[in-house]
Design a protein around this motif. Structure first.
Motif, PDB file in Angstrom:
ATOM      1  N   ILE A 163     -40.725   5.660   5.108  1.00  0.00           N
ATOM      2  CA  ILE A 163     -39.357   5.406   4.644  1.00  0.00           C
ATOM      3  C   ILE A 163     -38.723   6.679   4.106  1.00  0.00           C
ATOM      4  N   ALA A 164     -39.470   7.395   3.272  1.00  0.00           N
ATOM      5  CA  ALA A 164     -38.958   8.638   2.688  1.00  0.00           C
ATOM      6  C   ALA A 164     -38.640   9.668   3.771  1.00  0.00           C
ATOM      7  N   LYS A 165     -39.519   9.783   4.769  1.00  0.00           N
ATOM      8  CA  LYS A 165     -39.303  10.734   5.858  1.00  0.00           C
ATOM      9  C   LYS A 165     -38.035  10.408   6.628  1.00  0.00           C
ATOM     10  N   ASN A 166     -37.828   9.116   6.930  1.00  0.00           N
ATOM     11  CA  ASN A 166     -36.637   8.714   7.678  1.00  0.00           C
ATOM     12  C   ASN A 166     -35.352   8.896   6.870  1.00  0.00           C
ATOM     13  N   ILE A 167     -35.446   8.711   5.569  1.00  0.00           N
ATOM     14  CA  ILE A 167     -34.279   8.944   4.706  1.00  0.00           C
ATOM     15  C   ILE A 167     -33.895  10.418   4.737  1.00  0.00           C
ATOM     16  N   VAL A 168     -34.891  11.282   4.635  1.00  0.00           N
ATOM     17  CA  VAL A 168     -34.632  12.732   4.648  1.00  0.00           C
ATOM     18  C   VAL A 168     -34.075  13.178   6.000  1.00  0.00           C
ATOM     19  N   LEU A 169     -34.602  12.606   7.086  1.00  0.00           N
ATOM     20  CA  LEU A 169     -34.085  12.933   8.422  1.00  0.00           C
ATOM     21  C   LEU A 169     -32.632  12.493   8.572  1.00  0.00           C
ATOM     22  N   GLU A 170     -32.343  11.288   8.090  1.00  0.00           N
ATOM     23  CA  GLU A 170     -30.983  10.756   8.187  1.00  0.00           C
ATOM     24  C   GLU A 170     -29.988  11.595   7.397  1.00  0.00           C
ATOM     25  N   ARG A 171     -30.364  11.939   6.178  1.00  0.00           N
ATOM     26  CA  ARG A 171     -29.421  12.675   5.317  1.00  0.00           C
ATOM     27  C   ARG A 171     -29.221  14.120   5.774  1.00  0.00           C
TER      28      ARG A 171
END
Length: 201
Positions: A163-171
């Motif tokens: 989840i954290a990885k995908n949040i960072v990728l999105e932002r």
């Protein structure tokens, strides 16, 4: 449209019975919310209630109760962790009982501008006190490993790293601004089979 909150406090009768409310005694509602417990206590006997809540919007409901109970009711906009200080400031050394109804209150979930709801897409706020950094500011700035640890430790989420990885990728492409954006990111981060298993519980 004017918001008319509807909320029935959990285990209200049980709480009132457990308090064994006596006349002229002083009670504390440490998480006032919409005032459900406070009203029930005040209606039960000729006693007094000190209520506190960190949400500034709770003051609206407190003012309504003050009209009916005047000198028997006092409200303070504060955290329940500051309860001792609130009582010290009022020079109160003893109370007959204290109520804590912990968690997010109905208005915070039901009004999308507060940013707590996953169903109502609104600004990513999530501030109970309406002060300090918003969840949007936090989620768009926090370091990935720190975010993953927070999600795992406070959310008990086994897919916290993903989840954290995908949040960072999105932002890295666009700012995460709404509850809907964040909720969708989290859903996409959880394997399909795990989603199905969770929906069965």
């Amino acid at each position: 449209m004017f918001y008319k909150p509807q909320h029935i406090p959990v285990l209200l009768s049980e709480v009132i019975n457990a308090l064994s409310i006596n006349e002229n005694e002083l009670y504390v509602d440490a998480t006032f919310g919409l005032g459900g417990y406070t009203k029930a206590i005040l209606n039960k006997n000729n006693c007094k209630v000190i209520a506190i809540d960190r949400d500034p919007e709770a003051k609206i409901f407190a003012e309504k109760i003050k009209i009916d109970f005047k000198d028997r009711f006092f409200f303070k906009n504060s955290k329940f962790s500051q309860l001792v200080k609130v009582l010290e400031d009022l020079k109160i050394k003893k109370v007959a009982g204290v109520v804590f109804d912990l968690g997010v209150s109905s208005p915070q979930f039901d009004q999308k501008h507060r940013g707590f709801s996953q169903k109502l897409d609104g600004p990513l706020d999530m501030r109970m006190s309406c002060e300090g950094p918003t969840a949007e500011e936090f989620i768009n700035q926090v370091e990935e490993n720190t975010l993953a640890n927070i999600i795992y430790e406070l959310g008990d989420e086994i897919f916290s790293r993903r989840i954290a990885k995908n949040i960072v990728l999105e932002r890295s492409c666009t700012s995460i601004k709404t509850t809907g954006q964040l909720a969708n990111l989290i859903r996409k981060s959880i394997p399909t089979k795990k989603k199905q298993n969770r929906s069965c519980h």
